[in-house]
Design a protein around this motif. Structure first.
Motif, short mmCIF file in Angstrom:
data_model
loop_
_atom_site.label_atom_id
_atom_site.label_comp_id
_atom_site.label_asym_id
_atom_site.label_seq_id
_atom_site.Cartn_x
_atom_site.Cartn_y
_atom_site.Cartn_z
N GLY A 535 0.87 -1.54 -0.15
CA GLY A 535 0.01 0.38 -0.42
C GLY A 535 0.96 1.70 -0.29
N VAL A 536 0.69 1.48 -0.94
CA VAL A 536 1.86 3.50 -0.76
C VAL A 536 0.80 4.61 -0.90
CG1 VAL A 536 3.03 4.41 -2.31
CG2 VAL A 536 2.74 2.00 -2.43
N ASP A 537 0.39 5.24 0.23
CA ASP A 537 -0.57 6.89 0.62
C ASP A 537 0.25 7.54 1.04
OD1 ASP A 537 -3.47 5.25 -0.75
OD2 ASP A 537 -1.37 3.96 1.24
N ARG A 538 -0.52 8.60 0.72
CA ARG A 538 -0.73 9.94 2.06
C ARG A 538 -1.08 9.56 3.17
NH1 ARG A 538 -2.69 13.86 2.11
NH2 ARG A 538 -4.41 13.17 0.01
N LEU A 539 -0.68 9.93 4.45
CA LEU A 539 -1.18 9.05 5.73
C LEU A 539 -2.61 10.01 4.95
CD1 LEU A 539 -1.01 7.51 7.91
CD2 LEU A 539 0.11 8.57 9.11
N ASP A 540 -3.56 9.59 4.83
CA ASP A 540 -4.99 10.58 5.24
C ASP A 540 -5.90 9.11 5.01
OD1 ASP A 540 -5.84 12.73 3.37
OD2 ASP A 540 -7.08 12.40 3.65
N TYR A 541 -7.36 10.00 6.16
CA TYR A 541 -7.78 9.52 6.19
C TYR A 541 -9.09 9.06 5.06
CZ TYR A 541 -10.36 13.46 6.61
OH TYR A 541 -10.80 15.50 5.65
N THR A 542 -8.71 9.25 3.98
CA THR A 542 -9.87 9.10 2.81
C THR A 542 -8.80 8.27 1.97
OG1 THR A 542 -8.50 10.39 1.35
CG2 THR A 542 -10.47 11.40 2.16
N LYS A 543 -8.13 7.46 2.53
CA LYS A 543 -7.37 5.96 1.56
C LYS A 543 -7.89 5.22 2.00
CE LYS A 543 -5.20 9.34 -0.88
NZ LYS A 543 -5.36 9.54 -2.19
N ARG A 590 -1.67 2.90 13.74
CA ARG A 590 -0.60 2.24 14.53
C ARG A 590 -0.90 1.16 15.05
NH1 ARG A 590 4.88 5.06 14.18
NH2 ARG A 590 4.58 6.65 12.58
N ALA A 591 -1.75 1.87 15.94
CA ALA A 591 -2.71 0.76 16.43
C ALA A 591 -3.14 -0.22 15.95
CB ALA A 591 -3.56 1.67 17.53
N THR A 592 -4.01 0.04 14.96
CA THR A 592 -4.70 -1.33 14.12
C THR A 592 -3.71 -2.13 13.73
OG1 THR A 592 -6.28 0.35 13.04
CG2 THR A 592 -6.24 -1.85 12.23
N LEU A 609 3.72 -4.52 8.19
CA LEU A 609 4.61 -3.50 7.77
C LEU A 609 4.89 -1.93 8.11
CD1 LEU A 609 7.41 -6.15 6.19
CD2 LEU A 609 7.02 -5.58 8.53
N LEU A 610 4.75 -1.69 8.23
CA LEU A 610 4.30 0.18 8.37
C LEU A 610 5.76 0.91 8.42
CD1 LEU A 610 1.57 2.01 8.08
CD2 LEU A 610 2.21 2.38 10.69
N ARG A 611 5.82 2.05 7.67
CA ARG A 611 6.81 2.47 7.26
C ARG A 611 6.01 4.41 7.13
NH1 ARG A 611 9.22 -1.48 8.40
NH2 ARG A 611 10.45 -2.53 6.98
N ILE A 612 5.75 4.34 8.03
CA ILE A 612 5.27 6.14 8.69
C ILE A 612 6.72 6.97 7.81
CG2 ILE A 612 4.14 7.89 9.04
CD1 ILE A 612 2.13 6.31 10.55
N GLU A 613 6.23 7.33 6.71
CA GLU A 613 7.87 7.88 6.14
C GLU A 613 7.82 8.84 4.79
OE1 GLU A 613 10.47 5.48 7.18
OE2 GLU A 613 11.12 4.25 6.03
N GLN A 614 8.28 9.56 4.34
CA GLN A 614 8.81 10.36 2.90
C GLN A 614 9.42 8.82 2.28
OE1 GLN A 614 7.16 13.12 1.76
NE2 GLN A 614 7.19 12.68 0.47
N HIS A 615 9.06 8.54 0.99
CA HIS A 615 10.12 8.05 -0.06
C HIS A 615 9.98 8.58 -1.34
CE1 HIS A 615 9.00 4.60 2.93
NE2 HIS A 615 9.43 3.35 2.11
N SER A 616 11.27 8.41 -1.37
CA SER A 616 11.71 9.14 -3.02
C SER A 616 10.67 7.83 -3.75
CB SER A 616 13.13 8.80 -2.82
OG SER A 616 13.28 7.69 -3.46
N HIS A 617 11.00 9.39 -5.11
CA HIS A 617 9.95 8.06 -6.22
C HIS A 617 10.53 6.99 -6.93
CE1 HIS A 617 7.15 8.11 -9.40
NE2 HIS A 617 7.96 7.87 -10.87
N GLY A 618 11.73 6.99 -6.39
CA GLY A 618 12.26 5.93 -7.21
C GLY A 618 12.74 4.73 -6.43
N ALA A 619 12.56 5.29 -5.38
CA ALA A 619 12.07 3.58 -3.97
C ALA A 619 10.53 3.26 -4.37
CB ALA A 619 12.80 4.80 -2.37
#
Ligand code: F6P
Length: 750
Positions: A535-543, A590-592, A609-619
């Protein structure tokens, strides 16, 4: 109808002219009538005199006046000869008929022929004509005859002649009218033939040559518009056209003749930040930037956006300008600096706590505050002023992006009336009832209707917008053309499904994917047989991130054979973290994840596996290649470009896309497994199907998805809008020209 109007325009003046002429002719007709009658009577008198002369002279010489009398009496039997007298050479009246008005005597007042009025006892009172004819024989004068002609018939003759004149004029008028009609008809026929020839697509040069000179400018404009329309539909609908940066550059050259292009968005394409390694350039996690940046590279021009990076100021000049992309500069980025108060009210407040939840059906209540609205208006005005500052022409093409700038189109229109404003609304548009709760709904609608073209991702969002306008504003809506006319200004409302840059073919697609797949799996501690969900998203409740986690949980419940054999890697770029709603959402995510991982704590690999961080486009692209299934489970989304980016990255034609039916992309990507993210059972079942899908089926679906994303890429999206903009610009110019030509000279000077 036009023919009727044309005829009236000619026929009415002709009728009036002829009536006027006939009236003016009447006194002349009377005068001519009188002259001809008098000449007639004089000739008649002369003739009678000539006839009577010989016998009369004989009788006069013999002084046989009784016979003279008889001769005079028989002469007046001619019906218009009223009376006759014989006077001797001394002017003495010798004999006269009984009818002769004796008061006239032998010498009428002027001694000449003429018309006099007499009073007679009989009914013939009125004008008479006197004709005096000498009786000469062989040079000797024997007196003269005085003829009195009745002129009573003259009036009758006059009225008869008038009748003839009126009839003649009427016939003439009718003839002239018929000829005029014929000529008008033939001209109209020529006009229509010329226009029809153009519409039939006949050789435009021949059509021009054959057309009447006065219709040629119309034919020229018509030709231009038709070729625009056909080019537009060719470009729009011809799926064989391969769209890329070069096609777009060519299109700009052909259609917009190198016109100036400006983009306005809140998010900037390049962010400069201070890091431990010094200043670094980052690309924000933004679908908008992903889509519009390649277009700007192709178009050049200027992109105006909020400067938001910690090192943004020192990376730009004093005016906030810099050339980007940093490695290969091709356009200008102009950064606008917002104060904390402005950013809080305009961006966090009105845009993201007001409009964002208002337009997304994600069950988060919109929050409307007057203070936020004030900042929103103020910042929109600041960007409008920046547009004017950055433009070098009075009619640039301005691409306004998103819900941060609903008021901007009208503000720009007021400052640059001849600009072509293309606004694209990147998020859904709700139904009128939902939108109607916004206290500033009318201002927002009016603001957007300042656009020349307003674009949405899907026909459904476009329809919702038109219905909202219809509900709240007094407008004229033409559904066939999808246009809205408001206060004399026309806005075309269209759907333009946004897309991504298609990376192009690589030598060996499978190799492109194999290397990152192996590397990333290793990093994550996965075996070759393990399944990686992404899953690739902005951390947004609409996603729909929590719904996604719960669907994985449900799958593991229902199908325990997958426990320890799969994991979902969720990459979530932090977003709008200043807002309570987003902070609360992050905690829930995070809790879920923690709860589910704990529940399946014995598994060899954790389910989430939760990664709350900015990733470059290439990554991010490498992760697309490394995974087996990409999950897009938005609760509501304008388009969702993650779905398209995943497809574009899969050069190996493997992998499965699970896609929410509430993302705009579901309308296009039919070969994805489309799910309702609120339905955990359905999503879990789709996950199981995806995990068990045979490579052949994966390939078949992926090929079809890739063909669609390749053909309907971001250049096609931009191209369609720019072609429509070019047509709108040309139409505006034609209208201006027609207005200019038809305006009175005094008006033209203004
Ligand atoms: O989805 C709407 C949108 O404006 C996108 O176009 C963009 O990807 C995203 O929101 C950006 O959000 P923000 O700029 O608030 O991080």
């Amino acid at each position: 109808m036009p023919r009727m109007r044309l005829s009236l325009r000619f026929l009415l003046p002709i009728s009036v002219l002829f009536a006027l002429l006939a009236t003016l002719m009447m006194p002349l007709v009377d005068a001519w009538n009188l002259r001809w009658s008098i000449r007639d009577l004089d000739n008649q008198s002369q003739l009678i005199t000539e006839t009577l002369k010989e016998p009369l002279v004989e009788l006069i010489v013999k002084e046989d006046y009784a016979k003279v009398q008889a001769m005079l009496n028989s002469a007046i039997k001619e019906k218009r000869l009223y009376a006759l007298a014989y006077c001797d050479e001394a002017g003495k009246m010798r004999r006269w008929t009984q009818t002769f008005p004796t008061e006239l005597g032998c010498a009428p007042s002027n001694g000449e022929n003429g018309v006099v009025r007499i009073n007679s006892d009989d009914s013939r009172g009125g004008p008479v004509h006197l004709s005096i004819q000498p009786l000469k024989d062989e040079g000797q004068v024997f007196g003269y005859l005085v003829f009195v002609h009745d002129m009573g018939y003259l009036e009758h003759r006059s009225s008869e002649t008038r009748g003839y004149v009126i009839a003649a004029f009427t016939i003439l008028a009718v003839l002239v009218m018929m000829i005029t009609l014929l000529v008008a008809h033939l001209s109209w026929h020529n006009w229509m033939a010329g226009i029809r020839a153009v519409l039939r697509g006949e050789n435009p040069i021949r059509a021009m040559e054959q057309a009447d000179p006065e219709v040629r400018p119309i034919i020229r404009d018509l030709n231009q518009m038709l070729s625009d329309a056909s080019r537009r539909s060719t470009l729009r609908d011809d799926a064989t056209t391969q769209w890329g940066p070069e096609t777009l550059r060519q299109l700009l050259h052909d259609h917009l003749y190198g016109d100036e292009i400006l983009v306005v968005s809140n998010r900037e394409p390049y962010v400069h930040v201070h890091t431990d390694q010094g200043i670094q350039v980052q690309r924000p996690a933004s679908g908008l930037v992903t889509a519009v940046e390649p277009v700007m590279r192709a178009c050049s021009g200027t992109w105006i956006a909020q400067g938001s990076g910690s090192a943004d100021k020192e990376s730009a000049d004093a005016k906030g300008r810099l050339r980007v992309p940093p490695d290969r500069p091709s356009y200008t980025l102009r950064r606008i600096w917002l104060s904390e108060e402005e950013e809080r009210g305009y961006y966090y407040g009105f845009a993201n706590e007001g409009i964002w939840p208002l337009c997304h059906i994600a069950h988060v209540r919109p929050n409307f505050r007057g203070a936020d609205w004030e900042q929103y208006v103020k910042v929109n005005q600041r960007f409008a002023d920046a547009v004017v500052e950055e433009t070098n022409t009075h009619d640039p093409v301005i691409l306004v992006q998103d819900y941060h700038f609903a008021l901007l189109p009208r503000m720009i229109r007021e400052l640059l009336p001849r600009a072509t404003i293309l606004t694209f609304w990147h998020i859904p548009w709700p139904n009128p009832e939902s939108f109607g709760i916004c206290p500033w709904r009318n201002e927002i609608l009016e603001g957007l209707l300042g656009s020349t073209i307003l674009g949405f991702h899907t026909p459904y969002h476009r329809k919702n917008f038109i219905e909202t306008v219809d509900r709240f504003l007094e407008t004229r809506i033409e559904h066939e053309n999808s246009t809205i006319s408001y206060r004399g200004k026309l806005t075309m409302v269209q759907d333009y499904p946004i897309s991504i840059h298609w990376p192009g073919a690589t030598a060996d697609g499978a190799d492109m994917v194999a290397e990152p797949r192996q590397r990333i799996r290793q990093q994550l501690g996965l075996d070759d047989e393990d399944k990686l969900l992404l899953g690739v998203d902005r951390l947004d409740y609409t996603k729909g991130i929590i719904e996604r986690f719960e669907a994985v949980e449900r799958l593991l419940e229902k199908r325990p054979e997958w426990v320890g054999r799969l994991c979902l890697l969720q990459i979530a770029a932090p977003s709008r973290s200043l807002l309570d709603e987003y902070q609360g959402f992050e905690s829930r995510v995070r809790a879920t994840a923690a709860r589910i991982n704990e529940r399946f704590g014995d598994a060899r690999i954790p389910p989430i596996l939760l990664r709350i961080e900015q990733h470059s486009h290439g990554a991010v692209v490498e992760h697309y290649r490394a995974c087996d299934i990409c999950m897009v489970t938005s609760l509501h989304d304008g388009m969702n470009l993650v779905a398209k980016e995943f497809v574009a990255a899969r050069e190996d034609e493997a992998g499965v896309l699970i896609l929410s039916q509430f993302a705009g992309a579901a309308g296009e990507l039919r070969e994805a497994l489309v799910i309702n993210p609120y339905d955990r059972e359905e999503t879990a079942a789709a996950l199981h199907s995806a995990l068990s899908m045979a490579p052949a089926e994966q390939r078949e679906r992926m090929r079809s998805l890739r063909a669609l994303v390749r053909d309907f890429n971001i250049y096609r999206w931009a191209g369609r809008m720019l072609v429509d903009a070019a047509v709108a610009r040309r139409q505006a110019r034609i209208q201006e020209r027609i207005f200019y030509q038809s305006a009175s000279p005094s008006r033209r000077k203004r």
